[in-house]
Scaffold this active site. Sequence first.
Site: not given
Ligand code: PHB
Length: 362
Positions: A105, A233, A186
């Site tokens: 990912q 995603r 993100y």
């Molecule tokens: C997290 O590290 O809290 C985290 C990382 C990626 C995600 C969701 C949460 O998609």
Amino acid sequence: MSDRTSDQRTLFDPFVMGSLILPNRIVMAPMTRNRAGAEDTAQPIMAEYYGQRSSAGLIITEASPISRQGTGYLNTPGCYSDAQVRGWRQVTDAVHAKGGLVFLQLWHVGRISHPSFQADSALPVAPSAVKPGGEVTTREGPRPYVTPRALDLDEIPFIVGQFRHAAEQALAAGFDGLELHAANGYLIDQFIRDGTNKRTDAYGGTPQNRGRLLQEIIECVAEIWASDRIGVRLSPASGFNDMRDSDPHQTFGYLAEMLSSYGLAYLHVVEESVESGFDWEPIRRAYRGTYMANGGYDHASAAHALSRGHADLISFGKAFISNPDLVARLRRGISLSPGDRSSFYGGGERGYTDYPAVSFAN
Ligand code: PHB
């Protein structure tokens, strides 16, 4: 719905996903576990962890930063340096040795970072200078998020280039494919949703413009990987990381339609919502291709989602943490072990590689 290669739709039937045959439809969802070592490099313990879970129909790794700029958490394994490629190679070898399949990912956190993660203590970057609520965990402890720096138009090719480089590194590390992390607040999601994207150029405003970065990344990465080895995603209705959109059905209905034209491995949708009773069907119907559903599914609801044609694949997160043999347990109706939350993020083998598989010898 697209043609199925099999009229059987149970969790335990194989699924043809482009050029890959998944032995079952139970996918291990991406989960941050913060066990990377120095220079954010995957460690041998991670090879053991993923190898233990290789009976999943497909493993999607934890999110992997595509650059230092794209990093916002401690000990998350990156995929940009050559040492990181060697780290991930141990993981892909371990999964393949046991007959599994694993996608990496790719992750750029955008504003969900802090100057302490950045070269020269720079500000994190984002589509617009909109500060997230909440705190980030730094080496020095929790700190409030800062207001990110809005990317200039002429910096966007540089972001796309980071994804390209990481996609090349993923190929070198022996992955079977990759998932673009366009969910959970993100960077790509910050462009997609209008709570974080206030741009007035070609990357802001309409859903088409807000989806442009994702589209450009797909088109660039598809020069390296066949499109049926690229998953995407999305989390249309999640509020995680202080995200919002004024019209998720319009935004994500457009994206589902747009993504249908690429012949992707799958669309992976985080089906959790700040709004109770959110209707997933319009977004689902807008996507013509393999649909992977995620979010609070158990055996019964997953089986039902498959049999009614809502989803082709179901990804399970937490259940895979404490049940490395989740597929066998579901198949045999064996109860699941509860996970220990205190060891989800960071630490060593405790709560990571020490969850036993059930022994079937008798
Ligand atoms: C997290 O590290 O809290 C985290 C990382 C990626 C995600 C969701 C949460 O998609």
